[in-house]
Scaffold this motif. Structure first.
Motif, PDB file in Angstrom:
ATOM      1  N   ALA A   1       0.829  -1.213   0.000  1.00 16.46           N
ATOM      2  CA  ALA A   1       0.000   0.000   0.000  1.00 16.46           C
ATOM      3  C   ALA A   1       0.861   1.261   0.000  1.00 16.46           C
ATOM      4  O   ALA A   1       0.501   2.271  -0.613  1.00 16.46           O
ATOM      5  N   ALA A   2       2.004   1.217   0.667  1.00 17.09           N
ATOM      6  CA  ALA A   2       2.895   2.379   0.725  1.00 17.09           C
ATOM      7  C   ALA A   2       3.683   2.543  -0.574  1.00 17.09           C
ATOM      8  O   ALA A   2       4.229   3.614  -0.836  1.00 17.09           O
ATOM      9  N   GLY A   3       3.767   1.481  -1.357  1.00 13.88           N
ATOM     10  CA  GLY A   3       4.533   1.551  -2.597  1.00 13.88           C
ATOM     11  C   GLY A   3       6.037   1.521  -2.371  1.00 13.88           C
ATOM     12  O   GLY A   3       6.807   2.048  -3.168  1.00 13.88           O
ATOM     13  N   VAL A   4       6.456   0.885  -1.291  1.00 15.20           N
ATOM     14  CA  VAL A   4       7.878   0.792  -0.958  1.00 15.20           C
ATOM     15  C   VAL A   4       8.403  -0.558  -1.445  1.00 15.20           C
ATOM     16  O   VAL A   4       7.753  -1.587  -1.243  1.00 15.20           O
ATOM     17  N   ASP A   5       9.568  -0.557  -2.074  1.00 13.83           N
ATOM     18  CA  ASP A   5      10.190  -1.791  -2.540  1.00 13.83           C
ATOM     19  C   ASP A   5      10.653  -2.604  -1.329  1.00 13.83           C
ATOM     20  O   ASP A   5      11.492  -2.132  -0.554  1.00 13.83           O
ATOM     21  N   PRO A   6      10.131  -3.813  -1.141  1.00  9.67           N
ATOM     22  CA  PRO A   6      10.517  -4.605   0.025  1.00  9.67           C
ATOM     23  C   PRO A   6      12.004  -4.942   0.057  1.00  9.67           C
ATOM     24  O   PRO A   6      12.549  -5.210   1.125  1.00  9.67           O
ATOM     25  N   ASP A   7      12.678  -4.899  -1.088  1.00  7.27           N
ATOM     26  CA  ASP A   7      14.117  -5.165  -1.118  1.00  7.27           C
ATOM     27  C   ASP A   7      14.916  -4.118  -0.358  1.00  7.27           C
ATOM     28  O   ASP A   7      16.083  -4.341  -0.055  1.00  7.27           O
ATOM     29  N   ARG A   8      14.300  -2.988  -0.059  1.00  7.55           N
ATOM     30  CA  ARG A   8      14.979  -1.923   0.689  1.00  7.55           C
ATOM     31  C   ARG A   8      14.816  -2.082   2.196  1.00  7.55           C
ATOM     32  O   ARG A   8      15.389  -1.328   2.963  1.00  7.55           O
TER      33      ARG A   8
END
Length: 187
Positions: free
Chosen positions: A86-93
């Motif tokens: 939902a936040a649009g954050v790349d989980p790899d980060r």
């Protein structure tokens, strides 16, 4: 010598008590049986902040803390994955940090499959268990800053830190040393 990551930490500017850190906040949340809600709030705020960072910070890794209560909740990994999406954050980060006392291999494996890294925070303190290193799907060990604070004055601390670093590297884990503030500590 380059900044590659940061850690999101709980802080609250209390009107009477001043700045409160994670310790008293987590203790109060535990007493009120609201640890899960506190963590979820902290994660939502951190993810919203990360999503709004400029492109220049787009590769910066961010560590978020999780508790035993989070891992004890069977829906935690699914809720966390939904928040990240939902936040649009790349989980790899993202790296999720757990203290040595908190562990649940299945939940951690699910979160790791999402693309997030897993770290054991404050390694070398509390109830250290080397079996965690073999059992859990982890990527990093974070050496507690109690060791780095005194490393430039104590042969024993240097030996312990060297042993932790050597063990982590032998297991293919990355190492983060908390609290390094000068060149001697870095060496």
């Amino acid at each position: 010598g380059a900044m590659i990551g940061v850690e999101a930490l709980l802080r609250w500017q209390h009107p009477e008590l001043g700045l409160l850190g994670a310790g008293p906040l987590v203790t109060a949340a535990r007493a009120a049986r609201m640890e899960r809600e506190l963590t979820e709030h902290a994660h939502r705020v951190a993810l919203a902040e990360i999503a709004g960072w400029p492109r220049a910070l787009g590769k910066l890794r961010v560590s978020l803390n999780i508790t035993a209560a989070d891992l004890g909740d069977s829906d935690f990994a699914d809720r966390f994955a939904a928040m990240v999406k939902a936040a649009g954050v790349d989980p790899d980060r993202l790296t999720l940090e757990l203290t040595e006392q908190a562990s649940a291999a299945a939940q951690l494996a699910q979160i790791r499959a999402l693309g997030c890294a897993i770290a054991i925070d404050d390694f070398g303190t509390g109830y250290s268990s080397l079996s965690l290193l073999a059992r859990l799907p982890i990527d990093y060990l974070k050496i507690d800053n109690g060791f780095t604070r005194t490393i430039d004055g104590s042969d024993r601390d240097r030996i312990v830190v060297r042993a932790i670093v050597d063990l982590a590297r032998a297991l293919g884990l990355l190492v983060v040393a908390e609290g390094v503030e000068n060149e001697r500590q870095l060496e």
